[in-house]
Design an enzyme around this catalytic site. Structure first.
Site, PDB file in Angstrom:
ATOM      1  N   LYS A   1       0.809  -1.438  -0.102  1.00  0.00           N
ATOM      2  CA  LYS A   1      -0.053   0.054   0.024  1.00  0.00           C
ATOM      3  C   LYS A   1       0.848   1.305   0.060  1.00  0.00           C
ATOM      4  O   LYS A   1       2.078   1.129   0.317  1.00  0.00           O
ATOM      5  CB  LYS A   1      -1.046  -0.143   1.058  1.00  0.00           C
TER       6      LYS A   1
ATOM      7  N   GLY B   1     -25.565   2.138   2.457  1.00  0.00           N
ATOM      8  CA  GLY B   1     -24.620   2.856   1.490  1.00  0.00           C
ATOM      9  C   GLY B   1     -24.821   2.478  -0.107  1.00  0.00           C
ATOM     10  O   GLY B   1     -24.579   1.330  -0.426  1.00  0.00           O
TER      11      GLY B   1
ATOM     12  N   GLY C   1     -23.469   3.546  -2.876  1.00  0.00           N
ATOM     13  CA  GLY C   1     -22.440   3.884  -3.750  1.00  0.00           C
ATOM     14  C   GLY C   1     -22.203   3.316  -4.970  1.00  0.00           C
ATOM     15  O   GLY C   1     -22.986   2.423  -5.443  1.00  0.00           O
TER      16      GLY C   1
ATOM     17  N   VAL D   1     -20.514   0.667  -5.161  1.00  0.00           N
ATOM     18  CA  VAL D   1     -20.700  -0.973  -4.926  1.00  0.00           C
ATOM     19  C   VAL D   1     -22.075  -1.234  -4.652  1.00  0.00           C
ATOM     20  O   VAL D   1     -22.799  -2.169  -4.853  1.00  0.00           O
ATOM     21  CB  VAL D   1     -19.664  -1.510  -3.890  1.00  0.00           C
TER      22      VAL D   1
END
Ligand code: NAD
Length: 346
Positions: free
Chosen positions: A79, A179, A181, A183
Site C-alpha cells: 500500500k 450505502g 455508492g 458498490v
C-alpha cells in the site's frame, strides 16, 4: 528524489520518499511478498502527522497481504500513502514523481487506486512505471473495480445464505443495504434481479430515489439500517458500521457487505458469534475489485477467467464458515488463519 528505508519490524520493506521539485512526500509499504509483488492502492490524504501516515500505510499493507492471499491472486500485500490534500495539493507532476518512486522498487510494489487517487492519477504514474493498474484498456477490459466488488459480495452473500438459511437463493430474502455508492447500488441491482426484498439507507437523496424507483426498495435512515428486521445486513458505506452503538441493535442473522473495516473492534467477531450472527469477513467478501486489478496487471483479463475467480470468493467463504463452525471460533479468526496458511507457506 530522496528515499530512506524505515526499519519496521514485521514488514518486508517500508520506504519514505521525498521529492522537493514536485513536493511529493510518500511512504510505500510492502508487508509481505511471499506470493508476489505487494499489490494495493495508493491513498492521497492530508495526514495530521508523519506517524499517522505510517500507521495507516502499515495497517493497510498488512491487510492487503491477507486479502490477496484469500483472493487467490499471485500477489503479496502493499500500500502507499501520499501526504497531500487530494483537492488542493495533488498535481499531475506529483503523481508522475509517485510513479518514479514506485518504479524504484523494481516491481516489489504494484499500485492501484484508493481514496484521493483517480484513474487520471494512475495514468500519470504510468508515465514513469508499468507497476500501476486499474485503467481500462482500449477493449474496455479492466479498470473500475467497483462492479467486480459488487459481484463478489453478491456471490459471498449467497454462500452465507446457503450456510445460515439452508439455500443460496436470495429470492424473497430481506436485505438491508447501508450505502448506495458504486458498490452498494450495483449490489442492489443483482439482489433485485434475484428477487430479494431490499431496505436501503444513504445520505444521498438521489441514490435513495433511484433505489426506490428501480428496486421498489424501502428507505430508512442510516441510523436504522442496522436494526431492520431482515435476514442480511450489508454495510456498504464507511467502515465501523458494527460498533458499540449498533452491535446490540442488529436483528439480521448474517452480516455480508462491501465496506472495509466493518468491525469497529476486531473482537466484535467473537461477539457476533455469541449472538449467533454469521459474519462474512469484510476483506474476503469485498476482494472482487482487487482480483480484477490483479488479473488486469498480469495481462490476463479474460471475462470467464475473472468471473471464475470472483465465484471462488463464495467457495473461500464457505470454507471459512464450515471451519469456524467445526472449530467453534469466530469467522474473522478463521479467515486470518487460512490467509496465514497460504502466504506463510508460500
Ligand atoms: P462510494 O463512495 O461510491 O459509496 C459510498 C456510499 O456511502 C455513498 O453513496 C455515500 O453517500 C454513502 N455514505 C457515506 N457516508 C454515509 C453515512 N454516514 N450513512 C449512509 N451512507 C453513507 O464507495 P464504494 O466504492 O461504493 O465503496 C463502498 C465501501 O466498500 C467503502 O467502505 C469501500 O472502502 C469499500 N470497498 C470498495 C471497493 C470498490 O471496488 N469500490 C472494494 C473494496 C472495498
Amino acid at each position: 528524489m530522496e528515499s530512506r528505508i524505515l526499519d519496521v519490524e514485521g514488514w518486508e520493506k517500508v520506504v519514505h520518499f521525498t521529492d522537493k521539485e514536485t513536493q511529493l512526500e510518500a511512504i510505500i509499504s510492502v508487508h509481505n511478498s511471499n506470493l508476489g509483488s505487494g499489490l494495493g492502492g495508493c491513498r492521497v490524504r492530508k495526514y495530521d502527522s508523519f506517524e499517522d501516515g505510517l500507521t495507516d500505510v502499515k495497517r493497510l499493507s498488512r491487510g492487503m497481504t491477507y486479502k490477496n492471499a484469500l483472493g487467490h491472486i499471485p500477489f503479496g500485500g502493499g500500500k502507499a500513502v501520499v501526504f497531500a490534500d487530494p483537492y488542493s495539493e495533488k498535481t499531475p507532476e506529483m503523481m508522475q514523481a509517485m510513479g518514479r518512486a514506485i518504479d524504484s522498487l523494481q516491481g516489489l510494489y504494484v499500485s492501484a487506486q484508493d481514496s484521493g487517487v483517480t484513474t487520471d492519477d494512475i495514468r500519470e504514474m504510468r508515465k514513469a512505471t508499468r507497476n500501476a493498474a486499474g485503467v481500462e484498456d482500449e477493449q474496455g477490459r479492466g479498470g473500475n473495480p467497483s462492479p467486480f466488488t459488487a459481484y463478489g459480495v453478491w456471490q459471498g452473500m449467497k454462500a452465507a445464505a446457503a450456510h445460515k438459511l439452508g439455500s443460496d437463493s436470495l429470492k424473497g430474502v430481506r436485505v438491508s443495504i447501508l450505502g448506495l455508492g458504486a458498490v452498494g447500488m450495483a449490489l442492489a441491482d443483482y439482489l433485485h434481479q434475484e428477487g430479494a426484498r431490499l431496505v436501503v439507507a444513504d445520505i444521498n437523496d438521489r441514490a435513495l430515489a433511484a433505489a426506490r424507483e428501480k428496486f421498489a426498495a424501502e428507505v430508512v435512515s442510516p441510523e436504522e439500517a442496522c436494526a431492520q428486521d431482515v435476514d442480511i445486513f450489508a454495510p456498504c458505506a464507511l467502515g465501523g458500521s458494527i460498533n458499540d452503538g449498533t452491535i446490540n441493535r442488529l436483528k439480521a442473522g448474517i452480516i455480508a457487505g462491501a465496506a472495509n473495516n466493518q468491525l469497529q473492534q476486531p473482537e466484535f467477531d467473537g461477539v457476533l458469534k455469541e449472538k449467533g450472527i454469521l459474519y462474512a469477513p469484510d476483506y474476503v467478501i469485498n476482494a472482487g475489485g482487487v482480483i480484477s486489478i490483479g488479473h488486469e496487471f498480469l495481462g490476463d483479463w479474460n471475462r470467464d477467467k475473472l468471473y471464475g475467480a470472483l465465484d471462488n470468493i463464495a467457495t473461500v467463504l464457505t470454507q471459512i464458515f464450515e471451519r469456524a463452525k467445526a472449530e467453534d471460533k469466530p469467522t474473522g479468526i478463521i479467515a486470518d488463519t487460512l490467509a496465514e496458511e497460504i502466504f506463510m507457506q508460500a
